[in-house]
Motif scaffolding. Structure first.
Motif, PDB file in Angstrom:
ATOM      1  N   VAL A 100      41.158   6.343 -74.784  1.00 18.33           N
ATOM      2  CA  VAL A 100      41.802   5.476 -73.801  1.00 18.33           C
ATOM      3  C   VAL A 100      41.413   4.040 -74.134  1.00 18.33           C
ATOM      4  CG1 VAL A 100      41.970   4.873 -71.357  1.00 18.33           C
ATOM      5  CG2 VAL A 100      41.715   7.277 -72.038  1.00 18.33           C
ATOM      6  N   ASP A 101      42.403   3.224 -74.470  1.00 18.87           N
ATOM      7  CA  ASP A 101      42.172   1.826 -74.825  1.00 18.87           C
ATOM      8  C   ASP A 101      42.119   1.010 -73.541  1.00 18.87           C
ATOM      9  OD1 ASP A 101      41.848  -0.524 -76.151  1.00 18.87           O
ATOM     10  OD2 ASP A 101      43.877  -0.594 -76.983  1.00 18.87           O
ATOM     11  N   GLN A 102      40.909   0.880 -73.009  1.00 13.46           N
ATOM     12  CA  GLN A 102      40.734   0.196 -71.734  1.00 13.46           C
ATOM     13  C   GLN A 102      39.433  -0.592 -71.780  1.00 13.46           C
ATOM     14  OE1 GLN A 102      40.747   2.884 -68.400  1.00 13.46           O
ATOM     15  NE2 GLN A 102      39.954   1.361 -67.012  1.00 13.46           N
ATOM     16  N   GLY A 103      39.420  -1.755 -71.180  1.00 14.29           N
ATOM     17  CA  GLY A 103      38.206  -2.573 -71.183  1.00 14.29           C
ATOM     18  C   GLY A 103      37.953  -3.157 -72.560  1.00 14.29           C
ATOM     19  N   ARG A 104      36.698  -3.481 -72.815  1.00 15.07           N
ATOM     20  CA  ARG A 104      36.346  -4.114 -74.100  1.00 15.07           C
ATOM     21  C   ARG A 104      36.430  -3.157 -75.270  1.00 15.07           C
ATOM     22  NH1 ARG A 104      30.779  -6.796 -73.389  1.00 15.07           N
ATOM     23  NH2 ARG A 104      30.943  -6.741 -75.644  1.00 15.07           N
ATOM     24  N   ARG A 105      36.025  -1.918 -75.075  1.00 15.32           N
ATOM     25  CA  ARG A 105      35.923  -0.994 -76.206  1.00 15.32           C
ATOM     26  C   ARG A 105      36.748   0.270 -76.049  1.00 15.32           C
ATOM     27  NH1 ARG A 105      30.539  -3.079 -76.043  1.00 15.32           N
ATOM     28  NH2 ARG A 105      30.003  -4.024 -78.029  1.00 15.32           N
ATOM     29  N   GLY A 106      37.059   0.661 -74.853  1.00  8.05           N
ATOM     30  CA  GLY A 106      37.752   1.914 -74.626  1.00  8.05           C
ATOM     31  C   GLY A 106      36.777   3.077 -74.559  1.00  8.05           C
ATOM     32  N   TYR A 107      37.306   4.270 -74.348  1.00 11.58           N
ATOM     33  CA  TYR A 107      36.465   5.461 -74.247  1.00 11.58           C
ATOM     34  C   TYR A 107      37.300   6.695 -74.564  1.00 11.58           C
ATOM     35  CZ  TYR A 107      38.800   6.187 -69.768  1.00 11.58           C
ATOM     36  OH  TYR A 107      39.748   6.382 -68.801  1.00 11.58           O
ATOM     37  N   HIS A 108      36.620   7.776 -74.853  1.00 10.40           N
ATOM     38  CA  HIS A 108      37.302   9.042 -75.122  1.00 10.40           C
ATOM     39  C   HIS A 108      37.294   9.876 -73.842  1.00 10.40           C
ATOM     40  CE1 HIS A 108      38.490  12.788 -77.023  1.00 10.40           C
ATOM     41  NE2 HIS A 108      38.884  12.035 -78.040  1.00 10.40           N
ATOM     42  N   GLU A 109      38.439  10.475 -73.536  1.00 18.98           N
ATOM     43  CA  GLU A 109      38.566  11.264 -72.309  1.00 18.98           C
ATOM     44  C   GLU A 109      37.576  12.426 -72.245  1.00 18.98           C
ATOM     45  OE1 GLU A 109      43.276  10.828 -71.168  1.00 18.98           O
ATOM     46  OE2 GLU A 109      42.708  12.270 -72.737  1.00 18.98           O
ATOM     47  N   LEU A 110      37.262  13.041 -73.376  1.00 17.01           N
ATOM     48  CA  LEU A 110      36.319  14.155 -73.356  1.00 17.01           C
ATOM     49  C   LEU A 110      34.934  13.663 -72.953  1.00 17.01           C
ATOM     50  CD1 LEU A 110      35.755  17.158 -73.739  1.00 17.01           C
ATOM     51  CD2 LEU A 110      35.307  16.687 -76.151  1.00 17.01           C
ATOM     52  N   ALA A 111      34.519  12.527 -73.494  1.00 22.00           N
ATOM     53  CA  ALA A 111      33.214  11.956 -73.123  1.00 22.00           C
ATOM     54  C   ALA A 111      33.189  11.644 -71.630  1.00 22.00           C
ATOM     55  CB  ALA A 111      32.920  10.705 -73.945  1.00 22.00           C
ATOM     56  N   ALA A 112      34.254  11.032 -71.123  1.00 27.82           N
ATOM     57  CA  ALA A 112      34.320  10.694 -69.697  1.00 27.82           C
ATOM     58  C   ALA A 112      34.277  11.955 -68.839  1.00 27.82           C
ATOM     59  CB  ALA A 112      35.589   9.895 -69.402  1.00 27.82           C
ATOM     60  N   GLY A 113      34.945  13.000 -69.270  1.00 28.83           N
ATOM     61  CA  GLY A 113      34.918  14.260 -68.530  1.00 28.83           C
ATOM     62  C   GLY A 113      33.541  14.899 -68.529  1.00 28.83           C
ATOM     63  N   LEU A 114      32.904  14.942 -69.695  1.00 28.29           N
ATOM     64  CA  LEU A 114      31.576  15.539 -69.793  1.00 28.29           C
ATOM     65  C   LEU A 114      30.550  14.767 -68.969  1.00 28.29           C
ATOM     66  CD1 LEU A 114      31.522  16.386 -73.608  1.00 28.29           C
ATOM     67  CD2 LEU A 114      31.510  18.048 -71.718  1.00 28.29           C
ATOM     68  N   LEU A 115      30.698  13.442 -68.933  1.00 31.47           N
ATOM     69  CA  LEU A 115      29.753  12.594 -68.196  1.00 31.47           C
ATOM     70  C   LEU A 115      30.217  12.312 -66.767  1.00 31.47           C
ATOM     71  CD1 LEU A 115      28.799  10.071 -71.013  1.00 31.47           C
ATOM     72  CD2 LEU A 115      27.409  11.942 -70.084  1.00 31.47           C
ATOM     73  N   GLN A 116      31.293  12.963 -66.365  1.00 26.36           N
ATOM     74  CA  GLN A 116      31.852  12.801 -65.022  1.00 26.36           C
ATOM     75  C   GLN A 116      32.046  11.329 -64.666  1.00 26.36           C
ATOM     76  OE1 GLN A 116      29.120  15.243 -62.784  1.00 26.36           O
ATOM     77  NE2 GLN A 116      29.943  17.104 -63.683  1.00 26.36           N
ATOM     78  N   GLY A 117      32.556  10.585 -65.668  1.00 30.59           N
ATOM     79  CA  GLY A 117      32.884   9.179 -65.481  1.00 30.59           C
ATOM     80  C   GLY A 117      31.699   8.232 -65.488  1.00 30.59           C
ATOM     81  N   GLN A 118      30.477   8.741 -65.583  1.00 25.93           N
ATOM     82  CA  GLN A 118      29.282   7.882 -65.572  1.00 25.93           C
ATOM     83  C   GLN A 118      28.858   7.596 -67.006  1.00 25.93           C
ATOM     84  OE1 GLN A 118      26.352   9.701 -63.063  1.00 25.93           O
ATOM     85  NE2 GLN A 118      27.732   9.770 -61.315  1.00 25.93           N
ATOM     86  N   MET A 119      29.555   6.654 -67.609  1.00 25.75           N
ATOM     87  CA  MET A 119      29.396   6.360 -69.026  1.00 25.75           C
ATOM     88  C   MET A 119      28.188   5.456 -69.261  1.00 25.75           C
ATOM     89  SD  MET A 119      32.114   8.004 -69.941  1.00 25.75           S
ATOM     90  CE  MET A 119      32.812   7.542 -71.497  1.00 25.75           C
ATOM     91  N   SER A 120      27.131   6.018 -69.832  1.00 26.87           N
ATOM     92  CA  SER A 120      25.981   5.247 -70.283  1.00 26.87           C
ATOM     93  C   SER A 120      25.410   5.964 -71.500  1.00 26.87           C
ATOM     94  CB  SER A 120      24.925   5.119 -69.177  1.00 26.87           C
ATOM     95  OG  SER A 120      24.377   6.374 -68.860  1.00 26.87           O
ATOM     96  N   TYR A 121      24.743   5.191 -72.346  1.00 30.79           N
ATOM     97  CA  TYR A 121      24.299   5.760 -73.628  1.00 30.79           C
ATOM     98  C   TYR A 121      22.860   5.368 -73.913  1.00 30.79           C
ATOM     99  CZ  TYR A 121      29.303   5.816 -73.633  1.00 30.79           C
ATOM    100  OH  TYR A 121      30.606   5.989 -73.260  1.00 30.79           O
ATOM    101  N   PRO A 122      22.119   6.268 -74.528  1.00 28.83           N
ATOM    102  CA  PRO A 122      22.546   7.607 -74.900  1.00 28.83           C
ATOM    103  C   PRO A 122      22.605   8.530 -73.682  1.00 28.83           C
ATOM    104  CG  PRO A 122      20.228   7.318 -75.461  1.00 28.83           C
ATOM    105  CD  PRO A 122      20.732   5.992 -74.931  1.00 28.83           C
ATOM    106  N   SER A 123      23.517   9.483 -73.753  1.00 30.38           N
ATOM    107  CA  SER A 123      23.609  10.548 -72.757  1.00 30.38           C
ATOM    108  C   SER A 123      23.765  11.854 -73.501  1.00 30.38           C
ATOM    109  CB  SER A 123      24.812  10.344 -71.833  1.00 30.38           C
ATOM    110  OG  SER A 123      24.594   9.285 -70.941  1.00 30.38           O
ATOM    111  N   PHE A 124      23.256  12.901 -72.896  1.00 27.32           N
ATOM    112  CA  PHE A 124      23.295  14.224 -73.510  1.00 27.32           C
ATOM    113  C   PHE A 124      23.797  15.209 -72.469  1.00 27.32           C
ATOM    114  CE2 PHE A 124      19.724  11.634 -74.799  1.00 27.32           C
ATOM    115  CZ  PHE A 124      20.034  11.417 -76.128  1.00 27.32           C
ATOM    116  N   VAL A 125      24.693  16.069 -72.890  1.00 19.88           N
ATOM    117  CA  VAL A 125      25.217  17.102 -72.007  1.00 19.88           C
ATOM    118  C   VAL A 125      24.932  18.436 -72.662  1.00 19.88           C
ATOM    119  CG1 VAL A 125      27.305  18.078 -70.953  1.00 19.88           C
ATOM    120  CG2 VAL A 125      27.003  15.596 -71.057  1.00 19.88           C
TER     121      VAL A 125
END
Length: 157
Positions: A100-125
């Motif tokens: 998803v090309d959004q914001g400064r860098r964008g994000y991948h929908e799978l990452a957002a789903g796995l992290l339940q929208g709480q995008m911070s790094y590093p994160s491990f699921v």
């Protein structure tokens, strides 16, 4: 005689190296881990990172190089390294997850789903053998902090 000695020394060296196990984590793609899990079920550990994340690089250089962490993860998990900003689509359970090309860098929908929208790094699921989220771990951890968390997850499984 020297030929036999050479063969014995070579064979001993190979056996010695094999006895120490892996010296690094064998990172898989998400799709590879899902396929392996179907053949031989075990939990899936997913490292969600970005190229710009300094703490992600520190984990790679320290915690994920620790012999005990490497051995434990290799024995108990399928290990995935997933760029949370990757552009490639991922097919999973009949769905296509996209960048998803959004914001400064964008994000991948799978990452957002796995992290339940709480995008911070590093994160491990960690996914169970049934591919359900067991645990989300956020932030940099030393090997001394990380190993007990991994062991507790396997005991829970």
């Amino acid at each position: 005689m020297n030929y036999i000695k050479w063969i014995l020394v070579f064979a001993f060296g190979i056996m010695t190296m094999a006895s120490f196990g892996q010296d690094e984590i064998k990172w898989l793609t998400f799709e590879e881990a899902i396929a392996k899990n179907k053949e031989n079920p075990k939990p899936i550990f997913i490292d969600l990172y970005t190229d710009w994340c300094g703490w992600c690089k520190k984990m790679d250089a320290s915690t994920f190089q620790d012999e005990e962490v490497v051995a434990y993860m290799s024995d108990n998990f399928y290990t995935v390294k997933f760029d949370a900003e990757q552009k490639e689509d991922v097919e999973y359970k009949g769905n296509t997850f996209k960048f998803v090309d959004q914001g400064r860098r964008g994000y991948h929908e799978l990452a957002a789903g796995l992290l339940q929208g709480q995008m911070s790094y590093p994160s491990f699921v960690v996914l169970s053998q049934e591919e359900k989220i067991m645990q989300t771990i956020k932030g940099y951890r030393t090997s001394e902090q990380f190993l007990p968390i991994l062991k507790a997850l396997i005991e829970k499984e």
